[in-house]
Write an enzyme that holds these catalytic residues in place. Structure first.
Site, short mmCIF file in Angstrom:
data_model
loop_
_atom_site.label_atom_id
_atom_site.label_comp_id
_atom_site.label_asym_id
_atom_site.label_seq_id
_atom_site.Cartn_x
_atom_site.Cartn_y
_atom_site.Cartn_z
N LYS A 72 2.62 -1.19 -32.54
CA LYS A 72 2.80 0.26 -32.45
C LYS A 72 4.27 0.58 -32.63
O LYS A 72 5.12 0.04 -31.94
CB LYS A 72 2.30 0.81 -31.12
N ASP A 118 -8.62 2.08 -14.69
CA ASP A 118 -9.33 2.71 -15.82
C ASP A 118 -10.31 1.73 -16.46
O ASP A 118 -10.33 1.56 -17.67
CB ASP A 118 -8.31 3.21 -16.84
#
Length: 544
Positions: A298, A388
């Site tokens: 990224k 999460d």
């Protein structure tokens, strides 16, 4: 972890597929899809005050680890700020009084019935405030740390509930509030993503109505003259942390230079292929020239990152926490104004594709649960809470390997979901103690794992098609969600689910305990997942 592939000569039969995709947008009104919300609500479970308290800190990290503590900026404890909202509830009329207008509008469209509101007005206020806090908090994710030295930290935040004769008394609840900018909030759960042609997913659920900001304040409600008994007084006192001076951009760059690798990544990696674009950066796959390993890179423009200080912390933490069941951080570089972060890449896609397109048997589900529990045991032993856990955050290798992602800096390796900055994802996987804003610890991940196991059985989590606020209410009040066909599951699988989805946190299993559960002994080899992965990829391709 097994990495055995399938013998190409022994072609297995095609895996069972789901008849129709269970992925439906939040706007769906089809009553046939509402599998969980129509059952009668059980009594609100008696809340047991936890002995252990976990103090959550973003940047200070684990104070038992002196090396990490030195490298992370410190944040002071909450002090000297009190914010009070007074809301009344008249148990005779079943109406709230003094509620902020935006909250009232949200409640009106929430599908939470009047009888449900009257049955548990406290839960209604809990979910409204929870939703509101997530709307105002920053959408970027970061890891949560447990701090053993602060387990006995007592917040002065209290929620006092007084009830009239028609309503049983609800005991006061002590909770730890979070500052929107500096303290670790409960996880913001992203909505169920659409299928995409890569492992990276995007949001499909429309933004929710605007909620009141955290700074909305109302005056205390006075008893009305025509009421014989005063409305319930529901008073929430919240604290906000004092802000410490933020690091300057130059200080951040200087710190990053001391962390990242020296050299030109364009010489170390080749065959760049763009696979995602987000507001804060672009994601590529590439090949490590020396090893031939495929990686995800990224590239982020630092000027577009709202919380640059967190990036430093996350790189340090990711560098120190590596595990075979985690999508690991590999390297990072500064290239001009960009930060390049190199991560492992798994070509099999997310578990979401498998659960929505194919039918998994208990042996395959047990294999996935075992791998996830191994990752969680590692994280929890290092005082890290993932916060999460869901199928979207489990990535698969084509060999059947199972790895947990989207924790800490991993959250930044996924292209930003276009609506995430303007909405709050509905927390289908979230533990009740998080929704009701109580202090929580590592076992929130265990609850979420149990919900993910239901995903693997039924293709979706409970309450997926409910209005988001009603889903929050059901999580807070229903306790353990019911299965559609529990009789089809083995006794040991049902027991495993019960251990994960125990409302009483102290009775809920830990990752270490659940790794010894009998259910995991029926786990199939990870290679048994390969046909499902291939079938899911094919189905996804055909859907576009």
């Amino acid at each position: 972890m097994s990495n055995n592939g399938l013998d190409v000569q022994d072609k297995p039969p095609a895996p069972p597929m789901r008849n129709t995709s269970t992925m439906i947008g939040a706007g769906s009104k089809d009553p046939g899809t509402l599998n969980h919300g129509s059952k009668p609500l059980p009594p609100n479970p008696e809340e047991k005050k936890k002995k252990d308290r976990f103090y959550r800190s973003i940047l200070a990290g684990d104070k038992t680890n002196k090396k990490k503590e030195k490298e992370r900026p410190e944040i002071s404890l909450p002090s000297d700020f009190e914010h009070t909202i007074h809301v009344g509830f008249d148990a005779v009329t079943g109406e709230f009084t003094g509620m902020p207008e935006q909250w009232a509008r949200l409640l009106q469209t929430s599908n939470i019935t009047k009888s449900e509101q009257k049955k548990n007005p406290q839960a209604v206020l809990d979910v409204l405030e929870f939703y509101n806090s997530k709307k105002t908090s920053n959408s970027q994710k970061y890891m949560s740390f447990t701090d053993k030295s602060a387990e006995d930290y007592n917040s002065s935040n209290t929620l006092n509930v007084k009830t009239v004769s028609e309503t049983p008394a609800v005991p006061p609840v002590s909770e730890d509030e979070d500052d929107d900018d500096d303290a670790t909030p409960p996880p913001v759960i992203a909505p169920r993503p659409e299928h995409t042609k890569s492992v990276y997913t995007r949001s499909v659920i429309e933004p929710l109505p605007v909620t009141p900001t955290r700074d909305v304040a109302t005056s205390p409600i006075s008893p009305t003259e025509n009421n014989t008994t005063p409305p319930d007084a529901l008073t929430r006192n919240t604290e906000k942390q004092k802000k410490k001076p933020k690091m300057s951009d130059e200080e951040i760059l200087e710190k990053l230079r001391s962390i990242v690798s020296v050299g030109d990544p364009k010489k170390k990696y080749t065959r760049f292929e763009k696979i995602g674009q987000g507001a804060s950066g672009t994601v590529y796959t590439a090949m490590d020239v020396a090893t031939g390993q495929e990686v995800a890179i990224k590239q982020m423009n630092l000027q577009q990152q709202p919380k640059k200080e967190l990036i430093i912390n996350e790189i340090l933490v990711m560098r120190e926490n590596k595990n075979p069941n985690i999508v690991n951080y590999l390297d990072s570089y500064l290239v001009g104004d960009e930060l390049w972060v190199v991560m492992e890449y798994l070509a099999g896609g997310s578990l979401t594709d498998v659960v929505t397109e194919t039918c998994m048997d208990e042996g395959q589900i047990a294999a996935v649960c075992r791998e996830c529990l191994q990752a969680l045991e590692f994280l929890h032993s290092n005082q890290v809470i993932h916060r999460d856990i869901k199928s979207d955050n489990i990535l698969l290798g084509m060999d059947g390997s199972v790895k947990l992602t989207d924790f800490g800096f991993c959250a930044q390796i996924t292209p930003e979901q276009s609506k995430r900055s303007t909405m709050v994802g509905t927390p289908y996987w979230m533990a009740p103690e998080v929704v009701t804003r109580k202090a929580y610890g590592p076992k929130v991940d265990i609850w979420s794992l149990g919900i993910m196991a239901i995903e693997m059985i039924e293709g979706e989590p409970p309450y997926l098609n409910e209005n988001p606020l009603r889903a929050l209410y059901l999580i807070a009040t229903n306790g353990t969600p019911e299965l559609q066909n529990p009789e089809k599951l083995s006794a040991i699988f049902r027991d495993f689910l019960n251990r994960c989805l125990e409302m009483d946190v102290e009775k809920r299993g830990s990752a270490k305990e659940l790794l010894q559960h009998q259910f995991l002994k029926i786990a199939k080899p990870l290679s048994s997942l390969t046909p499902l992965i291939a079938a899911a990829k094919e189905a996804t391709k055909n859907n576009h």
